[in-house]
Write an enzyme that holds these catalytic residues in place. Structure first.
Site, PDB file in Angstrom:
ATOM      1  N   ASP A  84       5.421   0.942  -8.180  1.00 36.66           N
ATOM      2  CA  ASP A  84       4.929   0.662  -6.828  1.00 36.66           C
ATOM      3  C   ASP A  84       4.583   1.943  -6.086  1.00 36.66           C
ATOM      4  O   ASP A  84       5.048   3.026  -6.423  1.00 36.66           O
ATOM      5  CB  ASP A  84       5.957  -0.148  -6.019  1.00 36.66           C
ATOM      6  CG  ASP A  84       7.259   0.611  -5.769  1.00 36.66           C
ATOM      7  OD1 ASP A  84       7.770   1.232  -6.703  1.00 36.66           O
ATOM      8  OD2 ASP A  84       7.745   0.588  -4.610  1.00 36.66           O
ATOM      9  N   GLU A 179      10.655   0.548  -5.774  1.00 36.22           N
ATOM     10  CA  GLU A 179      11.450   1.741  -5.488  1.00 36.22           C
ATOM     11  C   GLU A 179      11.229   2.197  -4.059  1.00 36.22           C
ATOM     12  O   GLU A 179      12.159   2.617  -3.362  1.00 36.22           O
ATOM     13  CB  GLU A 179      11.074   2.862  -6.467  1.00 36.22           C
ATOM     14  CG  GLU A 179      12.016   4.062  -6.447  1.00 36.22           C
ATOM     15  CD  GLU A 179      11.626   5.148  -5.462  1.00 36.22           C
ATOM     16  OE1 GLU A 179      12.416   6.102  -5.302  1.00 36.22           O
ATOM     17  OE2 GLU A 179      10.547   5.073  -4.829  1.00 36.22           O
TER      18      GLU A 179
HETATM   19 ZN   LIG Z   1       8.656   7.969  -6.144  1.00 37.26          ZN
END
Ligand SMILES: [Zn+2]
Length: 414
Positions: A84, A179
């Site tokens: 992401d 994340e």
């Molecule tokens: Zn990163």
């Protein structure tokens, strides 16, 4: 070691063109389904290059194995990156541009020439003279965070799979989701991953390895006043909004804040406040590199609260402490070989190895406390979460070499 740089760059360009922005306001996991567009592609590519146990888990993690090429007993090592990109800047229609053979000076971004990567604001550029530098067109982020890490792990995996004569133990690969919204490890099944030690390839400057993160807690302070019809409140009302603002005013202004600290200094950061006459709630982020420092800061808030309790005997208050995460160094230091080998792998790729600290948390920190010590290794990228992100192709190549060197070193030193 001859890395196929051209293929690595093609891979990186292919990945950054896929919009994988995660979302903070989503209730689903992963937070956005478009992240899986890249995850699915990675599954396909891993299968094609001959990786084993390739799977997309129900939560969107890609797991894969590079099988051992030696019968020797070597601990299973993992390499991790996230698919992401940050919710801060658009990752849609990313146009990667290569500024070939950089000769110093500012980099003007091609789709929006008002966006300039200034040499004096980017001292790391000085170490990249003669390098080929990739940027976005300036209207989006580039997504080197963390697609550089993904492309580097994929390139190292392909190299190792194509060179079975290089002795190494079993290697596990994971590409995580979400994340950037802080939940990258929420459904990470440590047993299923099965690595004893791992490395996130999610850092910045070439040569750097990070084995320290903040220790983090949140503190919620509730201040209860007394609410009376304002027309008849004389000598009776105790307005909690005024209590809360006085409380905030009590905090030091020249220290202990994100805006006044750097390097190893911690802080007390009020980041949300809500309330009415009756009750106000202030939320604080507490950060420090040591647990002692964290406790000191929490005690400091308790002391202020005690002063208030004395001054306003009719006030009621609550102090709620929630543990967030701890500096991964406490865990990683129990396994010194994890960082030693990383530094050696970096040196072997021809760079000066340097330890650094992260003023934040990482998925690696959480994984370290979930049982897999996981420091962070450079990708070569800079200016993450910004449309002025840039990365040197040569530094990316060094990251690939570092990953391969790590596989070799763990086997040599078993
Ligand atoms: Zn990163």
């Amino acid at each position: 070691m001859v890395i196929n740089i051209k293929k690595m760059v093609e891979r990186f360009e292919r990945y950054v063109r896929i919009d994988t922005q995660s979302s903070e306001s989503s209730e689903t996991y992963p937070s956005t389904l478009k992240q899986l567009d890249l995850s699915r592609l990675l599954v396909e590519e891993l299968k094609k290059m001959g990786a084993e146990e390739v799977e997309l888990t129900e939560h969107g993690y890609v797991f894969a194995t590079i099988p051992a090429t030696t019968p020797a007993e070597v601990p299973v090592i993992g390499f991790i990156a996230h698919v992401d990109t940050s919710p801060d800047v658009s990752g849609k229609n990313v146009n990667p541009y290569i500024h070939a053979n950089y000769q110093g000076g500012d980099l003007v971004l091609k789709d929006d020439p008002t966006q300039v990567i200034k040499a004096d604001e980017n001292p790391a550029l000085e170490n990249c003279i003669g390098h080929d530098i990739i940027t976005s067109g300036g209207t989006t982020l580039l997504g080197a965070d963390n697609k550089a890490g993904v492309a580097e792990i994929m390139t190292a995996a392909e190299y190792l799979l194509a060179h079975p004569e290089i002795p190494h133990g079993k290697i596990r690969i994971a590409f995580t989701v979400d994340e950037e919204v802080g939940t990258g490890t929420q459904h990470f099944d440590v047993k299923q991953f099965g690595a004893t030690y791992a490395y996130t390839i999610d850092g910045e400057t070439a040569g750097e390895m990070e084995d320290e993160t903040f220790c983090a807690d949140t503190v919620t302070i509730k201040l209860k006043g007394i609410n009376i019809h304002p027309g008849y409140a004389k000598n009776k009302m105790l307005n909690s909004i005024k209590l809360a603002s006085a409380f905030i005013d009590f905090l030091p202004k020249d220290r202990l804040s994100p805006e006044t600290t750097e390097k190893r200094e911690g802080y007390i950061h009020p980041h949300s406040m809500q309330g009415n006459e009756e009750e106000s709630i202030i939320k604080f982020l507490i950060r420090d590199f040591t647990e002692e420092g964290l406790i000191e800061k929490e005690d400091f808030l308790k002391d202020i609260l005690a002063v208030f309790a004395k001054k306003y005997p009719k006030m009621q208050s609550e102090f709620i402490l929630d543990k967030s995460y701890r500096n991964m160094k406490y865990i990683i230091d129990q396994h010194p070989q994890v960082t030693e080998y990383a530094l050696e792998a970096i040196e072997r790729s021809g760079l000066e190895a340097k330890k650094n600290l992260i003023r934040g948390g990482t998925d690696g920190a959480r994984l370290s406390y979930m049982g897999i010590p996981t420091p962070n290794i450079f990708t070569g990228g800079h200016n993450f979460h910004s449309n002025k992100e840039w990365i040197s192709i040569q530094d990316m190549g060094k990251a690939v070499e570092t990953i391969i060197n790590l596989a070799i070193i763990w086997t040599e030193k078993k």
